[in-house]
Write a protein that holds these residues in place. Sequence first.
Motif, PDB file in Angstrom:
ATOM      1  N   LEU A 174       0.845  -1.201   0.000  1.00 34.88           N
ATOM      2  CA  LEU A 174       0.000   0.000   0.000  1.00 34.88           C
ATOM      3  C   LEU A 174       0.879   1.249   0.000  1.00 34.88           C
ATOM      4  O   LEU A 174       0.645   2.215  -0.727  1.00 34.88           O
ATOM      5  CB  LEU A 174      -0.904   0.010   1.233  1.00 34.88           C
ATOM      6  CG  LEU A 174      -1.987  -1.062   1.283  1.00 34.88           C
ATOM      7  CD1 LEU A 174      -2.705  -1.037   2.623  1.00 34.88           C
ATOM      8  CD2 LEU A 174      -2.985  -0.845   0.164  1.00 34.88           C
ATOM      9  N   ARG A 175       1.919   1.192   0.845  1.00 32.78           N
ATOM     10  CA  ARG A 175       2.855   2.308   0.925  1.00 32.78           C
ATOM     11  C   ARG A 175       3.520   2.524  -0.426  1.00 32.78           C
ATOM     12  O   ARG A 175       3.666   3.644  -0.900  1.00 32.78           O
ATOM     13  CB  ARG A 175       3.892   1.956   2.012  1.00 32.78           C
ATOM     14  CG  ARG A 175       4.945   2.965   2.323  1.00 32.78           C
ATOM     15  CD  ARG A 175       4.435   4.165   3.092  1.00 32.78           C
ATOM     16  NE  ARG A 175       3.528   3.869   4.188  1.00 32.78           N
ATOM     17  CZ  ARG A 175       3.915   3.458   5.391  1.00 32.78           C
ATOM     18  NH1 ARG A 175       5.178   3.264   5.658  1.00 32.78           N
ATOM     19  NH2 ARG A 175       3.037   3.259   6.331  1.00 32.78           N
ATOM     20  N   LEU A 176       3.872   1.419  -1.080  1.00 33.85           N
ATOM     21  CA  LEU A 176       4.538   1.488  -2.381  1.00 33.85           C
ATOM     22  C   LEU A 176       3.648   2.213  -3.391  1.00 33.85           C
ATOM     23  O   LEU A 176       4.111   3.033  -4.187  1.00 33.85           O
ATOM     24  CB  LEU A 176       4.838   0.071  -2.870  1.00 33.85           C
ATOM     25  CG  LEU A 176       5.642  -0.035  -4.151  1.00 33.85           C
ATOM     26  CD1 LEU A 176       7.066   0.422  -3.898  1.00 33.85           C
ATOM     27  CD2 LEU A 176       5.648  -1.471  -4.667  1.00 33.85           C
ATOM     28  N   MET A 177       2.337   1.922  -3.327  1.00 33.21           N
ATOM     29  CA  MET A 177       1.398   2.564  -4.257  1.00 33.21           C
ATOM     30  C   MET A 177       1.331   4.068  -4.004  1.00 33.21           C
ATOM     31  O   MET A 177       1.269   4.859  -4.938  1.00 33.21           O
ATOM     32  CB  MET A 177       0.006   1.937  -4.105  1.00 33.21           C
ATOM     33  CG  MET A 177      -0.097   0.606  -4.795  1.00 33.21           C
ATOM     34  SD  MET A 177       0.205   0.787  -6.544  1.00 33.21           S
ATOM     35  CE  MET A 177       1.410  -0.444  -6.843  1.00 33.21           C
ATOM     36  N   THR A 178       1.339   4.457  -2.737  1.00 28.93           N
ATOM     37  CA  THR A 178       1.350   5.894  -2.407  1.00 28.93           C
ATOM     38  C   THR A 178       2.579   6.540  -3.019  1.00 28.93           C
ATOM     39  O   THR A 178       2.519   7.584  -3.668  1.00 28.93           O
ATOM     40  CB  THR A 178       1.411   6.085  -0.871  1.00 28.93           C
ATOM     41  OG1 THR A 178       0.525   5.172  -0.265  1.00 28.93           O
ATOM     42  CG2 THR A 178       1.086   7.505  -0.483  1.00 28.93           C
ATOM     43  N   PHE A 179       3.697   5.859  -2.835  1.00 31.16           N
ATOM     44  CA  PHE A 179       4.973   6.358  -3.334  1.00 31.16           C
ATOM     45  C   PHE A 179       4.932   6.503  -4.857  1.00 31.16           C
ATOM     46  O   PHE A 179       5.289   7.551  -5.409  1.00 31.16           O
ATOM     47  CB  PHE A 179       6.059   5.381  -2.898  1.00 31.16           C
ATOM     48  CG  PHE A 179       7.420   5.720  -3.413  1.00 31.16           C
ATOM     49  CD1 PHE A 179       8.121   6.791  -2.874  1.00 31.16           C
ATOM     50  CD2 PHE A 179       7.984   4.976  -4.433  1.00 31.16           C
ATOM     51  CE1 PHE A 179       9.381   7.109  -3.360  1.00 31.16           C
ATOM     52  CE2 PHE A 179       9.234   5.287  -4.920  1.00 31.16           C
ATOM     53  CZ  PHE A 179       9.941   6.358  -4.385  1.00 31.16           C
ATOM     54  N   LEU A 180       4.422   5.466  -5.528  1.00 32.04           N
ATOM     55  CA  LEU A 180       4.331   5.515  -6.989  1.00 32.04           C
ATOM     56  C   LEU A 180       3.405   6.639  -7.435  1.00 32.04           C
ATOM     57  O   LEU A 180       3.689   7.355  -8.393  1.00 32.04           O
ATOM     58  CB  LEU A 180       3.794   4.185  -7.529  1.00 32.04           C
ATOM     59  CG  LEU A 180       4.841   3.092  -7.719  1.00 32.04           C
ATOM     60  CD1 LEU A 180       4.180   1.837  -8.242  1.00 32.04           C
ATOM     61  CD2 LEU A 180       5.905   3.565  -8.693  1.00 32.04           C
ATOM     62  N   GLY A 181       2.300   6.801  -6.715  1.00 34.44           N
ATOM     63  CA  GLY A 181       1.339   7.855  -7.038  1.00 34.44           C
ATOM     64  C   GLY A 181       1.999   9.217  -7.002  1.00 34.44           C
ATOM     65  O   GLY A 181       1.877  10.023  -7.933  1.00 34.44           O
ATOM     66  N   VAL A 182       2.751   9.461  -5.932  1.00 36.79           N
ATOM     67  CA  VAL A 182       3.423  10.753  -5.782  1.00 36.79           C
ATOM     68  C   VAL A 182       4.440  10.933  -6.905  1.00 36.79           C
ATOM     69  O   VAL A 182       4.489  11.982  -7.564  1.00 36.79           O
ATOM     70  CB  VAL A 182       4.115  10.834  -4.399  1.00 36.79           C
ATOM     71  CG1 VAL A 182       4.974  12.079  -4.311  1.00 36.79           C
ATOM     72  CG2 VAL A 182       3.077  10.833  -3.304  1.00 36.79           C
ATOM     73  N   THR A 183       5.232   9.892  -7.162  1.00 36.15           N
ATOM     74  CA  THR A 183       6.266   9.997  -8.202  1.00 36.15           C
ATOM     75  C   THR A 183       5.646  10.282  -9.570  1.00 36.15           C
ATOM     76  O   THR A 183       6.098  11.187 -10.291  1.00 36.15           O
ATOM     77  CB  THR A 183       7.047   8.667  -8.295  1.00 36.15           C
ATOM     78  OG1 THR A 183       7.288   8.204  -6.982  1.00 36.15           O
ATOM     79  CG2 THR A 183       8.352   8.852  -9.029  1.00 36.15           C
ATOM     80  N   ILE A 184       4.608   9.522  -9.894  1.00 34.97           N
ATOM     81  CA  ILE A 184       4.012   9.690 -11.222  1.00 34.97           C
ATOM     82  C   ILE A 184       3.358  11.064 -11.361  1.00 34.97           C
ATOM     83  O   ILE A 184       3.495  11.727 -12.386  1.00 34.97           O
ATOM     84  CB  ILE A 184       3.003   8.562 -11.501  1.00 34.97           C
ATOM     85  CG1 ILE A 184       3.764   7.244 -11.650  1.00 34.97           C
ATOM     86  CG2 ILE A 184       2.202   8.838 -12.768  1.00 34.97           C
ATOM     87  CD1 ILE A 184       2.899   6.045 -11.760  1.00 34.97           C
ATOM     88  N   GLN A 227      -3.546   2.419 -12.045  1.00 29.56           N
ATOM     89  CA  GLN A 227      -4.723   2.540 -11.175  1.00 29.56           C
ATOM     90  C   GLN A 227      -5.327   1.176 -10.879  1.00 29.56           C
ATOM     91  O   GLN A 227      -5.707   0.891  -9.744  1.00 29.56           O
ATOM     92  CB  GLN A 227      -5.766   3.450 -11.819  1.00 29.56           C
ATOM     93  CG  GLN A 227      -5.438   4.908 -11.592  1.00 29.56           C
ATOM     94  CD  GLN A 227      -6.249   5.839 -12.457  1.00 29.56           C
ATOM     95  OE1 GLN A 227      -6.999   5.397 -13.321  1.00 29.56           O
ATOM     96  NE2 GLN A 227      -6.097   7.118 -12.222  1.00 29.56           N
ATOM     97  N   LEU A 228      -5.380   0.339 -11.913  1.00 27.26           N
ATOM     98  CA  LEU A 228      -5.922  -1.003 -11.688  1.00 27.26           C
ATOM     99  C   LEU A 228      -5.048  -1.775 -10.704  1.00 27.26           C
ATOM    100  O   LEU A 228      -5.542  -2.481  -9.833  1.00 27.26           O
ATOM    101  CB  LEU A 228      -6.027  -1.764 -13.005  1.00 27.26           C
ATOM    102  CG  LEU A 228      -7.210  -1.378 -13.884  1.00 27.26           C
ATOM    103  CD1 LEU A 228      -7.235  -2.242 -15.130  1.00 27.26           C
ATOM    104  CD2 LEU A 228      -8.521  -1.555 -13.111  1.00 27.26           C
ATOM    105  N   LEU A 229      -3.738  -1.633 -10.859  1.00 31.31           N
ATOM    106  CA  LEU A 229      -2.815  -2.311  -9.954  1.00 31.31           C
ATOM    107  C   LEU A 229      -3.051  -1.866  -8.513  1.00 31.31           C
ATOM    108  O   LEU A 229      -3.174  -2.676  -7.594  1.00 31.31           O
ATOM    109  CB  LEU A 229      -1.374  -2.005 -10.380  1.00 31.31           C
ATOM    110  CG  LEU A 229      -0.283  -2.675  -9.576  1.00 31.31           C
ATOM    111  CD1 LEU A 229      -0.327  -4.173  -9.801  1.00 31.31           C
ATOM    112  CD2 LEU A 229       1.084  -2.137  -9.967  1.00 31.31           C
ATOM    113  N   ALA A 230      -3.149  -0.546  -8.349  1.00 36.58           N
ATOM    114  CA  ALA A 230      -3.366  -0.003  -7.007  1.00 36.58           C
ATOM    115  C   ALA A 230      -4.689  -0.511  -6.450  1.00 36.58           C
ATOM    116  O   ALA A 230      -4.776  -0.932  -5.289  1.00 36.58           O
ATOM    117  CB  ALA A 230      -3.348   1.513  -7.045  1.00 36.58           C
ATOM    118  N   LEU A 231      -5.712  -0.522  -7.291  1.00 38.47           N
ATOM    119  CA  LEU A 231      -7.022  -1.013  -6.833  1.00 38.47           C
ATOM    120  C   LEU A 231      -6.933  -2.485  -6.437  1.00 38.47           C
ATOM    121  O   LEU A 231      -7.505  -2.906  -5.440  1.00 38.47           O
ATOM    122  CB  LEU A 231      -8.043  -0.878  -7.962  1.00 38.47           C
ATOM    123  CG  LEU A 231      -8.815   0.419  -8.007  1.00 38.47           C
ATOM    124  CD1 LEU A 231      -9.804   0.387  -9.151  1.00 38.47           C
ATOM    125  CD2 LEU A 231      -9.564   0.622  -6.695  1.00 38.47           C
TER     126      LEU A 231
END
Length: 326
Positions: free
Chosen positions: A229-239, A278-282
């Motif tokens: 979950l943390r990784l997804m937050t990180f990816l979201g911010v980076t992207i 987004q699908l991955l994060a979901l």
Amino acid sequence: MDKITIIVPCYNEQEVIEMFYPAVQQHVEKIPDCTFNYIFVNDGSRDSTLEKLRALADAHDNVTYLSLSRNFGKESAMMAGIDFADGDAVIIMDADLQHPPEKIAEMVKLWREGYDDVCGKRVDRAGETWLKRTCANIFYAVMKKFSTSYEMQRDVGDFRLLDRRCIEALRLIRENQRFTKGLFTWVGYRKKEFPFEVQPRAAGTTTWNFLALFNLAMKGMTSFTTAPLRLMTFLGVTISGAAMLYMLFVLTMALLYGDPVAGYPTLLTIILFLGGMQLLALGIIGEYLGQIFHESKGRPIYLVDEMNGKRLIYKPQFVPTERNVQ
Ligand code: UDP
Ligand code: MG
């Protein structure tokens, strides 16, 4: 005199049950100052495992069997054994004799030296395919990186001796999405690893396939770390950051140089990429949601149908009787 309970989960093991008992008994008889009893857990087998276990329990005083009401999976079957175990320590072994019984003497020795959790470490994974080995490597690497409070033991399975203290601790944990390997690590206490070679299966076939292992790994991840979950937050911010920079670049090019924006291919790539992310994060959120869904129902980990010939009935906590209904 110490008493040790050997817990054996069995699922469709009709060919090996009869071999198992003498093979183990012959080794444990030689261990001084120690009595052994067995709890076989029939995990909803579809073959004649249960009949074999009934016969075994009739023939030997130190054999108890539990028969679960259906197939609950090895993790739950082990828990049933742990709940019913009455020894000063417990040894968990597979029914198929892949765990060498000659190691028990060494395990007991280590336990008597003061270790609470004596666990078998596989020395070679030679018989395994490249794919399985690589996946195992990735799994351990991810778990090691992200489960900060304790370290998952590598190549260590369910073949182990647990002191009474560990047993009582495990009984406190009633989550039903069980990843037992992680739970053994989670409870802590004094651990000692000993090496052993996994033997070929005595008879029958393994029930594990790649999908089952993948599911177990997913369960392990989602029940022991929230790092994805943390990784997804990180990816979201980076992207988002990268998108911002790109937007500035496109605007500057258009305003300063009148450069027409290269449209369709860029747009399509970006939309597809972000859609995928987004699908991955979901999906990842979904995995955790699934865990919450299963846990929130608070269902029991297993149901026992029969124990040494007696049928068990589960009663609700509150049973209306004349005395408590007025
Ligand atoms: N087992 C079980 N319930 C299941 C699957 C397996 O109790 O749903 C038991 C099985 O009888 C055996 C142990 O778990 O004693 C390990 O299973 P198996 O030998 O199939 O797995 P492997 O050794 O290949 O990992
Ligand atoms: Mg096996």
